[in-house]
Scaffold this active site. Structure first.
Site, PDB file in Angstrom:
ATOM      1  N   ASP A  54     -11.471  10.586  18.595  1.00 13.24           N
ATOM      2  CA  ASP A  54     -12.265   9.385  18.309  1.00 13.24           C
ATOM      3  C   ASP A  54     -13.756   9.709  18.434  1.00 13.24           C
ATOM      4  O   ASP A  54     -14.211  10.189  19.479  1.00 13.24           O
ATOM      5  CB  ASP A  54     -11.867   8.279  19.302  1.00 13.24           C
ATOM      6  CG  ASP A  54     -12.470   6.943  18.916  1.00 13.24           C
ATOM      7  OD1 ASP A  54     -13.719   6.857  18.839  1.00 13.24           O
ATOM      8  OD2 ASP A  54     -11.704   5.991  18.708  1.00 13.24           O
ATOM      9  N   ARG A  68       0.861  -1.185   0.000  1.00  9.25           N
ATOM     10  CA  ARG A  68       0.000   0.000   0.000  1.00  9.25           C
ATOM     11  C   ARG A  68       0.899   1.237   0.000  1.00  9.25           C
ATOM     12  O   ARG A  68       1.754   1.400   0.875  1.00  9.25           O
ATOM     13  CB  ARG A  68      -0.878   0.012   1.250  1.00  9.25           C
ATOM     14  CG  ARG A  68      -1.734   1.239   1.258  1.00  9.25           C
ATOM     15  CD  ARG A  68      -2.393   1.510   2.560  1.00  9.25           C
ATOM     16  NE  ARG A  68      -3.176   2.727   2.414  1.00  9.25           N
ATOM     17  CZ  ARG A  68      -3.434   3.565   3.397  1.00  9.25           C
ATOM     18  NH1 ARG A  68      -2.986   3.311   4.604  1.00  9.25           N
ATOM     19  NH2 ARG A  68      -4.135   4.651   3.179  1.00  9.25           N
ATOM     20  N   GLY A 104     -14.563   3.358   9.379  1.00 11.06           N
ATOM     21  CA  GLY A 104     -14.960   3.258  10.783  1.00 11.06           C
ATOM     22  C   GLY A 104     -16.216   4.032  11.140  1.00 11.06           C
ATOM     23  O   GLY A 104     -17.164   3.476  11.702  1.00 11.06           O
ATOM     24  N   GLU A 148      -9.683  -2.384   1.423  1.00 13.42           N
ATOM     25  CA  GLU A 148      -8.564  -1.903   0.614  1.00 13.42           C
ATOM     26  C   GLU A 148      -7.543  -3.012   0.362  1.00 13.42           C
ATOM     27  O   GLU A 148      -6.949  -3.096  -0.711  1.00 13.42           O
ATOM     28  CB  GLU A 148      -7.892  -0.723   1.324  1.00 13.42           C
ATOM     29  CG  GLU A 148      -8.784   0.503   1.367  1.00 13.42           C
ATOM     30  CD  GLU A 148      -8.391   1.487   2.457  1.00 13.42           C
ATOM     31  OE1 GLU A 148      -8.722   1.227   3.631  1.00 13.42           O
ATOM     32  OE2 GLU A 148      -7.764   2.502   2.143  1.00 13.42           O
ATOM     33  N   ASN A 173     -10.817   7.826  10.789  1.00  7.72           N
ATOM     34  CA  ASN A 173      -9.969   8.777  11.491  1.00  7.72           C
ATOM     35  C   ASN A 173      -9.510   9.859  10.512  1.00  7.72           C
ATOM     36  O   ASN A 173      -9.472  11.036  10.810  1.00  7.72           O
ATOM     37  CB  ASN A 173      -8.797   8.016  12.100  1.00  7.72           C
ATOM     38  CG  ASN A 173      -8.109   8.846  13.126  1.00  7.72           C
ATOM     39  OD1 ASN A 173      -8.728   9.691  13.762  1.00  7.72           O
ATOM     40  ND2 ASN A 173      -6.827   8.653  13.247  1.00  7.72           N
ATOM     41  N   GLY A 174      -9.179   9.411   9.289  1.00  6.58           N
ATOM     42  CA  GLY A 174      -9.025  10.330   8.156  1.00  6.58           C
ATOM     43  C   GLY A 174     -10.256  10.151   7.289  1.00  6.58           C
ATOM     44  O   GLY A 174     -10.744   9.030   7.158  1.00  6.58           O
ATOM     45  N   GLU A 224     -19.309   3.274   8.378  1.00  6.95           N
ATOM     46  CA  GLU A 224     -19.955   1.955   8.505  1.00  6.95           C
ATOM     47  C   GLU A 224     -20.705   1.816   9.824  1.00  6.95           C
ATOM     48  O   GLU A 224     -21.668   1.056   9.907  1.00  6.95           O
ATOM     49  CB  GLU A 224     -18.888   0.844   8.439  1.00  6.95           C
ATOM     50  CG  GLU A 224     -18.279   0.682   7.064  1.00  6.95           C
ATOM     51  CD  GLU A 224     -17.024  -0.185   7.064  1.00  6.95           C
ATOM     52  OE1 GLU A 224     -16.927  -1.113   7.887  1.00  6.95           O
ATOM     53  OE2 GLU A 224     -16.127   0.087   6.236  1.00  6.95           O
TER      54      GLU A 224
HETATM   55  P1  AMP Z   1     -11.000   4.135  10.843  1.00  5.32           P
HETATM   56  O1  AMP Z   1      -9.941   5.170  10.614  1.00  5.32           O
HETATM   57  O2  AMP Z   1     -11.696   3.723   9.587  1.00  5.32           O
HETATM   58  O3  AMP Z   1     -10.515   2.966  11.646  1.00  5.32           O
HETATM   59  O4  AMP Z   1     -12.144   4.822  11.747  1.00  5.32           O
HETATM   60  C1  AMP Z   1     -11.898   5.335  13.029  1.00  5.32           C
HETATM   61  C2  AMP Z   1     -13.118   6.120  13.486  1.00  5.32           C
HETATM   62  O5  AMP Z   1     -14.267   5.261  13.366  1.00  5.32           O
HETATM   63  C3  AMP Z   1     -13.067   6.580  14.936  1.00  5.32           C
HETATM   64  O6  AMP Z   1     -13.541   7.920  15.022  1.00  5.32           O
HETATM   65  C4  AMP Z   1     -14.037   5.655  15.658  1.00  5.32           C
HETATM   66  O7  AMP Z   1     -14.710   6.305  16.680  1.00  5.32           O
HETATM   67  C5  AMP Z   1     -15.001   5.233  14.573  1.00  5.32           C
HETATM   68  N1  AMP Z   1     -15.440   3.848  14.783  1.00  5.32           N
HETATM   69  C6  AMP Z   1     -14.732   2.739  14.549  1.00  5.32           C
HETATM   70  N2  AMP Z   1     -15.429   1.627  14.909  1.00  5.32           N
HETATM   71  C7  AMP Z   1     -16.615   2.054  15.382  1.00  5.32           C
HETATM   72  C8  AMP Z   1     -17.781   1.410  15.914  1.00  5.32           C
HETATM   73  N3  AMP Z   1     -17.854   0.070  16.003  1.00  5.32           N
HETATM   74  N4  AMP Z   1     -18.800   2.198  16.293  1.00  5.32           N
HETATM   75  C9  AMP Z   1     -18.741   3.531  16.174  1.00  5.32           C
HETATM   76  N5  AMP Z   1     -17.670   4.204  15.700  1.00  5.32           N
HETATM   77  C10 AMP Z   1     -16.622   3.488  15.295  1.00  5.32           C
END
Ligand code: AMP
Length: 395
Positions: free
Chosen positions: A280, A90, A328, A380, A208-209, A331
């Protein structure tokens, strides 16, 4: 056929081994704290997760550790390294040079070296990861899959910044866009679901991004991230798009040097900066439930910005058939989806609130909604594995 997918960061090397006959993950893990003390987390399908402290002074040694683990009789899932047909890496930023998935050779490595200037924080560890794999697995083909590649189809009016042309040319300054592998995967799945290859889709990768893309007939025509992954909507701790004049203004007022400003924009802003609570969204929601107004504001800013992107991308594509939420937040967070799509009946968007709250439901719009709203988990790594397999099978 096994394909190893590697995501190398400055002190970590995340991996997934795909069995391409089934497209299932045979094993996955993370070599963490490289160059510090070394920590391995590994899970092979059907076996218990293991965690070990193990010395990994360099990325190359981390690759040795991961190969030893994959071939371990007890924890592994393959008997020898030769079972791995290729490695897919990646790559966050391919610049103007690496515009589609490609097999590594000297010329490709030289092109990736050029990306150091554009994205040093990502490119340097990527090079270490690739060279580590080449050292440990010299006979195994290596393939690069760029996060910027899917966005290469944007027209000039979408990727051009209004700065002097000579400077843009000299420093290769343009909108590149990121999370391309994710936007490509979920828009492809949406096209399949709709049975419409010409669908006009807005894909919202919210994690997160976060980034939002306009995909018309399978091709990206605009995206919210830009020259770097800082542009676009509010993120965990990244500011997203701000008036550029705010940056020198604050540097002057707060005496912040250039060297610290990058860290400030990436680590101190976004949800964290607005709420003062966390980067978060789960913690932001917990604070909202306790009545924290700044947390509510951070949440509302994201929802409002998603709405604005959907509106502007609908105009850019002259229509909208589908909105996809992924990653995150996209979904898992039904509240952000509800708030972002509230009062958009003008656009033909009607959310089914009940379906929106349920888990594992793909289509969350009402039957009458002209625009379909879908929740599609991103993958991905599978795209990287599939591209890698295709490239090595063709060469
Ligand atoms: P990612 O960068 O795709 O891993 O997403 C991270 C973000 O998704 C963070 O702000 C988390 O609070 C949110 N997130 C991840 N898993 C969950 C979940 N099961 N329920 C609610 N929010 C989530």
């Amino acid at each position: 056929m096994y394909i190893l997918v590697v995501n190398a960061g400055s002190s970590s090397l995340k991996y997934q081994l795909f069995d391409m006959d089934t497209q299932e993950v045979a094993a996955k893990g993370n070599c963490d704290r490289i160059g510090i003390d070394g920590k391995l987390t590994h899970t092979a399908a059907g076996k218990d997760k293991i965690q070990k402290d193990i010395s990994m002074p360099t990325h190359s040694q981390a690759v040795s550790v991961l190969i030893d683990t994959l071939t371990d009789k007890e924890y592994g899932c393959i008997s020898s390294m030769s079972e791995i047909s290729a490695v897919g890496h990646r790559i966050v930023h391919g610049g103007p040079w690496l515009i589609k998935s490609v097999r590594v050779d000297d010329e490709v490595l030289a092109d990736l070296e050029k990306c150091r200037d554009l994205a040093p924080l990502h490119t340097v560890p990527h090079l270490l990861g690739i060279k580590g794999c080449m050292e440990v697995m010299p006979e195994t083909p290596q393939v690069l899959v760029m996060d910027t590649a899917f966005h290469q189809t944007m027209p000039p009016e979408a990727y051009t910044y209004p700065i002097p042309h000579e400077l843009a040319e000299k420093y290769k300054i343009r909108r590149y866009g990121f999370h391309g592998t994710s936007h490509r995967y979920v828009s492809g799945k949406a096209i399949e679901y709709l049975g419409n290859p010409n669908a006009k889709i807005v894909t919202c990768h919210l994690g997160n991004g976060s980034s939002i893309s306009a995909v018309d007939g399978g091709k990206c025509v605009d995206t919210s991230m830009g020259f770097t992954p800082l542009e676009g909507v509010i993120m965990g701790s990244r500011c997203g798009a701000v008036d550029p004049a705010i940056i020198p203004f604050l540097m002057e007022k707060e005496n912040i040097p250039v060297s610290e400003m990058g860290n400030w924009m990436n680590k101190k802003c976004g949800f964290l900066g607005v709420s003062g609570v966390s980067s978060d969204l789960r913690e932001i929601e917990a604070a909202i439930n306790e009545g924290n107004e700044r947390a509510t504001l951070a949440f509302n800013v994201l929802a409002y910005q998603i709405k604005k992107y959907i509106g502007s991308y609908t105009a850019a594509m002259n229509g909208l058939d589908c909105i996809v939420f992924t990653a995150g937040i996209g979904e898992n967070n039904s509240d952000i989806r509800r708030l972002a799509l509230e009062n958009m009946s003008f656009y033909g968007i009607e959310l089914d609130e009940e379906k929106n709250r349920q888990r594992d439901v793909v289509e969350i719009s009402t039957e009458n909604s002209r625009v379909k709203v879908l929740v599609i988990p991103t993958n991905e790594e599978l795209v990287i594995a599939s591209d890698t397999m295709k490239i090595v099978s063709e060469s």
